[in-house]
Design an enzyme around this catalytic site. Structure first.
Site, PDB file in Angstrom:
ATOM      1  N   CYS A 124       0.815  -1.225   0.000  1.00 50.43           N
ATOM      2  CA  CYS A 124       0.000   0.000   0.000  1.00 50.43           C
ATOM      3  C   CYS A 124       0.845   1.270   0.000  1.00 50.43           C
ATOM      4  CB  CYS A 124      -0.946   0.001   1.192  1.00 50.43           C
ATOM      5  SG  CYS A 124      -1.913  -1.502   1.309  1.00 50.43           S
TER       6      CYS A 124
ATOM      7  N   HIS B 219      -3.459   7.044   2.513  1.00 51.25           N
ATOM      8  CA  HIS B 219      -3.894   5.729   2.039  1.00 51.25           C
ATOM      9  C   HIS B 219      -5.252   5.394   2.657  1.00 51.25           C
ATOM     10  CE1 HIS B 219      -4.275   1.595   1.167  1.00 51.25           C
ATOM     11  NE2 HIS B 219      -3.832   1.143   2.321  1.00 51.25           N
TER      12      HIS B 219
ATOM     13  N   ASN C 253     -10.289  -0.520   0.320  1.00 52.14           N
ATOM     14  CA  ASN C 253      -8.826  -0.421   0.317  1.00 52.14           C
ATOM     15  C   ASN C 253      -8.306  -0.976  -1.009  1.00 52.14           C
ATOM     16  OD1 ASN C 253      -6.074  -0.776   0.655  1.00 52.14           O
ATOM     17  ND2 ASN C 253      -6.240  -1.598   2.739  1.00 52.14           N
TER      18      ASN C 253
HETATM   19  N1  COA Z   1     -18.631  -8.823   9.549  1.00 50.78           N
HETATM   20  C1  COA Z   1     -19.084  -9.121  10.763  1.00 50.78           C
HETATM   21  N2  COA Z   1     -18.275  -9.495  11.760  1.00 50.78           N
HETATM   22  C2  COA Z   1     -16.972  -9.587  11.503  1.00 50.78           C
HETATM   23  C3  COA Z   1     -16.438  -9.293  10.256  1.00 50.78           C
HETATM   24  C4  COA Z   1     -17.309  -8.898   9.241  1.00 50.78           C
HETATM   25  N3  COA Z   1     -16.909  -8.597   8.004  1.00 50.78           N
HETATM   26  N4  COA Z   1     -15.090  -9.477  10.302  1.00 50.78           N
HETATM   27  C5  COA Z   1     -14.798  -9.855  11.543  1.00 50.78           C
HETATM   28  N5  COA Z   1     -15.927  -9.933  12.277  1.00 50.78           N
HETATM   29  C6  COA Z   1     -16.080 -10.314  13.674  1.00 50.78           C
HETATM   30  C7  COA Z   1     -14.948 -11.201  14.163  1.00 50.78           C
HETATM   31  O1  COA Z   1     -15.191 -12.544  13.794  1.00 50.78           O
HETATM   32  C8  COA Z   1     -15.032 -10.989  15.627  1.00 50.78           C
HETATM   33  O2  COA Z   1     -16.083 -11.771  16.150  1.00 50.78           O
HETATM   34  P1  COA Z   1     -15.923 -12.539  17.548  1.00 50.78           P
HETATM   35  O3  COA Z   1     -15.724 -11.441  18.567  1.00 50.78           O
HETATM   36  O4  COA Z   1     -17.216 -13.237  17.658  1.00 50.78           O
HETATM   37  O5  COA Z   1     -14.725 -13.403  17.379  1.00 50.78           O
HETATM   38  C9  COA Z   1     -15.447  -9.536  15.772  1.00 50.78           C
HETATM   39  O6  COA Z   1     -16.002  -9.156  14.498  1.00 50.78           O
HETATM   40  C10 COA Z   1     -14.317  -8.596  16.093  1.00 50.78           C
HETATM   41  O7  COA Z   1     -13.242  -8.896  15.244  1.00 50.78           O
HETATM   42  P2  COA Z   1     -11.925  -8.047  15.262  1.00 50.78           P
HETATM   43  O8  COA Z   1     -10.949  -8.605  14.275  1.00 50.78           O
HETATM   44  O9  COA Z   1     -11.490  -7.883  16.691  1.00 50.78           O
HETATM   45  O10 COA Z   1     -12.491  -6.653  14.741  1.00 50.78           O
HETATM   46  P3  COA Z   1     -11.793  -5.261  14.717  1.00 50.78           P
HETATM   47  O11 COA Z   1     -12.599  -4.301  15.487  1.00 50.78           O
HETATM   48  O12 COA Z   1     -10.323  -5.359  14.990  1.00 50.78           O
HETATM   49  O13 COA Z   1     -11.949  -4.860  13.180  1.00 50.78           O
HETATM   50  C11 COA Z   1     -10.659  -4.759  11.167  1.00 50.78           C
HETATM   51  C12 COA Z   1     -11.355  -5.655  12.182  1.00 50.78           C
HETATM   52  C13 COA Z   1     -10.030  -5.638  10.098  1.00 50.78           C
HETATM   53  C14 COA Z   1     -11.714  -3.868  10.525  1.00 50.78           C
HETATM   54  C15 COA Z   1      -9.597  -3.904  11.894  1.00 50.78           C
HETATM   55  O14 COA Z   1      -8.759  -4.723  12.675  1.00 50.78           O
HETATM   56  C16 COA Z   1      -8.763  -3.148  10.928  1.00 50.78           C
HETATM   57  O15 COA Z   1      -9.239  -2.288  10.225  1.00 50.78           O
HETATM   58  N6  COA Z   1      -7.439  -3.409  10.874  1.00 50.78           N
HETATM   59  C17 COA Z   1      -6.556  -2.742   9.948  1.00 50.78           C
HETATM   60  C18 COA Z   1      -6.765  -3.384   8.601  1.00 50.78           C
HETATM   61  C19 COA Z   1      -6.119  -2.619   7.500  1.00 50.78           C
HETATM   62  O16 COA Z   1      -6.304  -1.437   7.403  1.00 50.78           O
HETATM   63  N7  COA Z   1      -5.378  -3.324   6.673  1.00 50.78           N
HETATM   64  C20 COA Z   1      -4.757  -2.818   5.539  1.00 50.78           C
HETATM   65  C21 COA Z   1      -3.610  -1.960   5.892  1.00 50.78           C
HETATM   66  S1  COA Z   1      -2.888  -1.378   4.463  1.00 50.78           S
END
Ligand code: COA
Length: 316
Positions: free
Chosen positions: A114, A242, A272
Site C-alpha cells: 500500500c 492511504h 482499500n
Molecule cells: N462482519 C461481521 N463481523 C466480523 C467481520 C465482518 N466482516 N469481520 C470480523 N468480524 C467479527 C470477528 O469474527 C469478531 O467476532 P468474535 O468477537 O465473535 O470473534 C469480531 O467481528 C471482532 O473482530 P476483530 O478482528 O477484533 O475486529 P476489529 O474491530 O479489529 O476490526 C478490522 C477488524 C479488520 C476492521 C480492523 O482490525 C482493521 O481495520 N485493521 C486494519 C486493517 C487494515 O487497514 N489493513 C490494511 C492496511 S494497508
C-alpha cells in the site's frame, strides 16, 4: 538534483460496484458492521474481460491526455502493484507496448504494497534526475479481488480493485518531494503467499496488529515529511492518506491536529485498493478542483511489508 511536480492524473475503476449488502450475500457480515469498523460502503471488483493491465492502461492514458504529453516524452514508467496480471513481463512493460513508449523508457513494477505509489514517486524523482526525458508515469494498480479469500469475512470486505496514474515532470527548479520511506520487515501481520509456497495466494491479515502499526506509522510519517520539507502541517493544502480504514485516518487527523476538511477521502466508495488508493484519490481531488495549481498534497501510504512512505507533491 531537485524535484518533481504533478502535471496531471488519471484513474480507472472496474464497472461493477459491490456494496456491503452484496458482500452480505457471500459471507456472514452486514452493512452496519463494515461501515462502523471501516467506513467502507462499497468497492469495485473486476468482472470477466477486465484486468489489471486494462485498468492501468486506462488510467495512464487519461493522465497523458490530461497533461497533453506524448509517449515519446516519457522517460520512466513505474507500476506499483502486488496484483499484476503477470509476474513477468512486468505490468510496466505491457504499458510500454500499449502506450507506445520509447524502447529506452525505464519500465518496471514496484512492490511496496500500500506504500507502493509513494515509493514509486520517490523512485521516479531520483531516476528522472538522470534520465534524458523528464516526464514520468507512476501508476498504482490493483486487482485485489483476485487475492482475497471470499470465505474470510475479516479480509474480503475490505479490499477493492482500481488504478490511478500520476504524470510527473522533473525540473531543477521544482521542489523535492522530501520523501520519507521506510520498512520494518514482517512476514506475519499482512501477507500474500507467492506461487511456490504451496499456500493459496490469498491475503492473510492480523487486523489488530496492522491497525496498531497504521495508527503509529501514518502520523509519524506525515510529521517527518513536513519536518524534512521545513513546513508546518497547516501549510499543507491537502492530505492524501492511504484509504485503508476511516478509523485509521480519523485517528491520524486527530493526532496531527490538522483540518479534517483537508483530509477527505473516498474509502466509502472504493474500499482499500492498496497501491491504487493514493493515486485514485489524487485524481478525484484534481478532477473536482479540490487540489489546484500551486497547491501541495501530502501523500502518505502504509501497509504490507510492513512499509510506509510519504512525500509532498505540488500540482504544477
Ligand atoms: N462482519 C461481521 N463481523 C466480523 C467481520 C465482518 N466482516 N469481520 C470480523 N468480524 C467479527 C470477528 O469474527 C469478531 O467476532 P468474535 O468477537 O465473535 O470473534 C469480531 O467481528 C471482532 O473482530 P476483530 O478482528 O477484533 O475486529 P476489529 O474491530 O479489529 O476490526 C478490522 C477488524 C479488520 C476492521 C480492523 O482490525 C482493521 O481495520 N485493521 C486494519 C486493517 C487494515 O487497514 N489493513 C490494511 C492496511 S494497508
Amino acid at each position: 538534483m531537485n524535484g518533481i511536480k504533478l502535471i496531471s492524473t488519471g484513474s480507472a475503476l472496474p464497472k461493477q460496484a459491490v456494496t456491503n449488502h452484496d458482500m452480505a450475500k457471500i459471507v456472514d457480515t452486514n452493512d452496519e458492521w463494515i461501515v462502523s469498523r471501516t467506513g467502507i460502503s462499497s468497492r469495485h471488483h473486476c468482472s470477466d474481460g477486465e484486468n489489471h493491465t486494462g485498468l492501468c492502461l486506462a488510467a495512464a492514458r487519461q493522465a497523458m491526455e490530461q497533461g497533453g504529453i506524448a509517449p515519446e516524452q516519457i522517460g520512466v514508467c513505474i507500476v506499483a502493484t502486488v496484483t499484476p496480471d503477470f509476474l513477468s513481463p512486468a505490468a510496466a512493460c505491457l504499458l510500454q507496448r500499449d502506450l507506445g513508449l520509447g524502447e529506452d523508457t525505464v519500465c518496471f513494477d514496484l512492490n511496496a504494497a500500500c506504500s507502493g505509489f509513494v515509493y514509486g514517486l520517490h523512485v521516479a524523482e531520483c531516476l528522472l534526475a538522470a534520465a534524458p526525458r523528464k516526464y514520468g508515469l507512476v501508476i498504482g494498480g490493483e486487482v485485489l479481488s483476485r487475492v482475497v479469500d471470499f470465505t474470510d469475512r475479516s479480509t474480503c470486505v475490505l479490499f477493492g480493485d482500481g488504478a490511478g496514474a500520476a504524470l510527473v515532470e522533473w525540473r531543477a527548479d521544482y521542489p523535492s518531494l522530501h520523501a520519507v520511506l521506510g520498512c520494518r520487515g514482517n512476514q506475519e501481520a499482512l501477507y500474500v503467499p507467492g506461487v511456490h509456497t504451496g499456500q493459496p495466494s490469498f491475503v492473510h491479515m492480523d487486523g489488530q496488529t496492522v491497525f496498531r502499526f497504521a495508527v503509529e506509522a501514518l502520523p509519524r510519517c506525515a510529521k517527518e515529511v513536513a519536518d524534512k520539507a521545513g513546513i508546518a502541517l497547516d501549510q499543507v493544502d491537502r492530505f492524501v492518506f492511504h484509504q485503508a480504514n476511516q478509523r485509521i485516518i480519523d485517528f491520524a487527523v486527530k493526532k496531527l491536529k490538522v483540518d479534517p476538511d483537508k483530509c477527505t477521502g473516498n474509502i466509502a466508495r472504493t474500499g482499500n485498493t492498496s497501491a491504487a488508493s493514493v493515486p485514485l484519490l489524487l485524481d478525484e481531488l484534481v478532477a473536482s478542483g479540490a487540489l489546484t495549481s500551486g497547491q501541495k498534497a501530502m501523500c502518505v501510504g502504509f501497509g504490507g511489508g510492513l512499509t510506509w512512505a510519504g512525500g509532498l507533491l505540488e500540482l504544477a
